[in-house]
Design a protein around this motif. Sequence first.
Motif, PDB file in Angstrom:
ATOM      1  N   ASP A  32      -9.239 -28.795 -17.731  1.00 50.81           N
ATOM      2  CA  ASP A  32      -9.798 -29.564 -16.618  1.00 50.81           C
ATOM      3  C   ASP A  32      -9.606 -31.063 -16.829  1.00 50.81           C
ATOM      4  N   GLY A  33      -9.708 -31.510 -18.074  1.00 48.89           N
ATOM      5  CA  GLY A  33      -9.470 -32.914 -18.354  1.00 48.89           C
ATOM      6  C   GLY A  33      -8.001 -33.276 -18.191  1.00 48.89           C
ATOM      7  N   PHE A  34      -7.118 -32.380 -18.648  1.00 51.10           N
ATOM      8  CA  PHE A  34      -5.678 -32.645 -18.587  1.00 51.10           C
ATOM      9  C   PHE A  34      -5.179 -32.774 -17.158  1.00 51.10           C
ATOM     10  N   LYS A  35      -5.679 -31.923 -16.269  1.00 53.02           N
ATOM     11  CA  LYS A  35      -5.164 -31.986 -14.892  1.00 53.02           C
ATOM     12  C   LYS A  35      -5.540 -33.312 -14.221  1.00 53.02           C
ATOM     13  N   GLY A  36      -6.732 -33.828 -14.534  1.00 52.02           N
ATOM     14  CA  GLY A  36      -7.115 -35.128 -14.004  1.00 52.02           C
ATOM     15  C   GLY A  36      -6.231 -36.226 -14.544  1.00 52.02           C
ATOM     16  N   TRP A  37      -5.973 -36.147 -15.858  1.00 49.37           N
ATOM     17  CA  TRP A  37      -5.089 -37.134 -16.488  1.00 49.37           C
ATOM     18  C   TRP A  37      -3.678 -37.042 -15.936  1.00 49.37           C
ATOM     19  N   LEU A  38      -3.176 -35.817 -15.797  1.00 53.04           N
ATOM     20  CA  LEU A  38      -1.796 -35.607 -15.361  1.00 53.04           C
ATOM     21  C   LEU A  38      -1.529 -36.174 -13.975  1.00 53.04           C
ATOM     22  N   ALA A  39      -2.416 -35.902 -13.040  1.00 53.29           N
ATOM     23  CA  ALA A  39      -2.204 -36.369 -11.666  1.00 53.29           C
ATOM     24  C   ALA A  39      -2.115 -37.889 -11.595  1.00 53.29           C
ATOM     25  N   LEU A  54      -9.030 -39.835  -6.068  1.00 53.58           N
ATOM     26  CA  LEU A  54      -9.964 -39.062  -5.252  1.00 53.58           C
ATOM     27  C   LEU A  54      -9.432 -37.664  -4.944  1.00 53.58           C
ATOM     28  N   ALA A  55      -8.124 -37.557  -4.714  1.00 52.72           N
ATOM     29  CA  ALA A  55      -7.536 -36.275  -4.339  1.00 52.72           C
ATOM     30  C   ALA A  55      -7.631 -35.242  -5.457  1.00 52.72           C
ATOM     31  N   VAL A  56      -7.281 -35.633  -6.667  1.00 56.17           N
ATOM     32  CA  VAL A  56      -7.337 -34.666  -7.776  1.00 56.17           C
ATOM     33  C   VAL A  56      -8.786 -34.295  -8.078  1.00 56.17           C
ATOM     34  N   PHE A  57      -9.684 -35.243  -7.920  1.00 55.23           N
ATOM     35  CA  PHE A  57     -11.095 -34.959  -8.165  1.00 55.23           C
ATOM     36  C   PHE A  57     -11.654 -34.026  -7.091  1.00 55.23           C
ATOM     37  N   LEU A  58     -11.308 -34.275  -5.846  1.00 55.17           N
ATOM     38  CA  LEU A  58     -11.750 -33.412  -4.761  1.00 55.17           C
ATOM     39  C   LEU A  58     -11.154 -32.012  -4.895  1.00 55.17           C
ATOM     40  N   GLY A  59      -9.937 -31.950  -5.428  1.00 53.05           N
ATOM     41  CA  GLY A  59      -9.316 -30.654  -5.669  1.00 53.05           C
ATOM     42  C   GLY A  59     -10.121 -29.825  -6.653  1.00 53.05           C
ATOM     43  N   ALA A  68     -15.243 -33.031 -16.768  1.00 53.35           N
ATOM     44  CA  ALA A  68     -14.038 -33.112 -17.594  1.00 53.35           C
ATOM     45  C   ALA A  68     -12.874 -33.723 -16.822  1.00 53.35           C
ATOM     46  N   THR A  69     -12.736 -33.347 -15.561  1.00 51.28           N
ATOM     47  CA  THR A  69     -11.651 -33.885 -14.735  1.00 51.28           C
ATOM     48  C   THR A  69     -11.824 -35.388 -14.544  1.00 51.28           C
ATOM     49  N   ALA A  70     -13.050 -35.815 -14.334  1.00 54.09           N
ATOM     50  CA  ALA A  70     -13.318 -37.250 -14.188  1.00 54.09           C
ATOM     51  C   ALA A  70     -12.943 -37.999 -15.459  1.00 54.09           C
ATOM     52  N   LEU A  71     -13.260 -37.413 -16.614  1.00 53.14           N
ATOM     53  CA  LEU A  71     -12.906 -38.061 -17.870  1.00 53.14           C
ATOM     54  C   LEU A  71     -11.399 -38.186 -18.011  1.00 53.14           C
ATOM     55  N   GLY A  72     -10.664 -37.127 -17.662  1.00 52.27           N
ATOM     56  CA  GLY A  72      -9.212 -37.190 -17.712  1.00 52.27           C
ATOM     57  C   GLY A  72      -8.663 -38.284 -16.817  1.00 52.27           C
ATOM     58  N   TRP A 100      -9.490 -47.328 -22.779  1.00 54.31           N
ATOM     59  CA  TRP A 100     -10.784 -47.864 -23.189  1.00 54.31           C
ATOM     60  C   TRP A 100     -11.878 -47.509 -22.194  1.00 54.31           C
ATOM     61  N   LEU A 101     -11.515 -47.451 -20.926  1.00 59.11           N
ATOM     62  CA  LEU A 101     -12.461 -47.019 -19.902  1.00 59.11           C
ATOM     63  C   LEU A 101     -12.895 -45.580 -20.167  1.00 59.11           C
ATOM     64  N   GLY A 102     -11.923 -44.724 -20.456  1.00 54.76           N
ATOM     65  CA  GLY A 102     -12.229 -43.331 -20.738  1.00 54.76           C
ATOM     66  C   GLY A 102     -13.058 -43.155 -21.994  1.00 54.76           C
TER      67      GLY A 102
END
Length: 202
Positions: free
Chosen positions: A60-67, A90-95, A111-115, A123-125
Amino acid sequence: MNTVLFALAAYLIGSVSFAVVVSKLFGLSDPRTYGSGNPGATNVLRSGNKKAAVLTLLGDGFKGWLAVWLAYKFGPRFGIEDSGIALVVLAVFLGHLWPVFFRFVGGKGVATALGILLALNIWLGLATLATWVVVAFAFRYSSLAALVAAIFAPFYYGLLFGSEDGILLAVLAMSVLLVYRHSKNIANLLTGKESRIGAKKR
């Protein structure tokens, strides 16, 4: 048009629910049928299978990072600017929250938000992750840690990049959605009914 295509691709990436996929691969019950009913790593952990929970968290973290990484990597050649990056965020998070592949029943997005935040800036992450870890370690409530981290994420972004950055609005919207998705957890926390990290499913 290119921005819309990137956002659509991000939404489809976000729609892959690793909690459901990993649970099926491990022969576990659908995470939407026990515990909190949330298809996320914390609920998968309630199955007692730590490997499945870790894989769910990473996926779940990786997909957020990847997009977001794909948008940064290939977006400029297609004219994708900061506003386009914000839309991808917003799109990947809404997905993840409302996945088209799983009848629009998704997770809460921690997890997606963290990615996503790690892809925006390491540093933000890390600052947001550190906030989650401190609260989770102190109180043993994943939901409380997520809520506090969500509140602080836009603040951290503002410190790093200023308040005039358009992507800040996407991060703020993501944080608001995170709090909204945890509304039941907030009620449980207030009434002392919230499950602690590592509690087995009933």
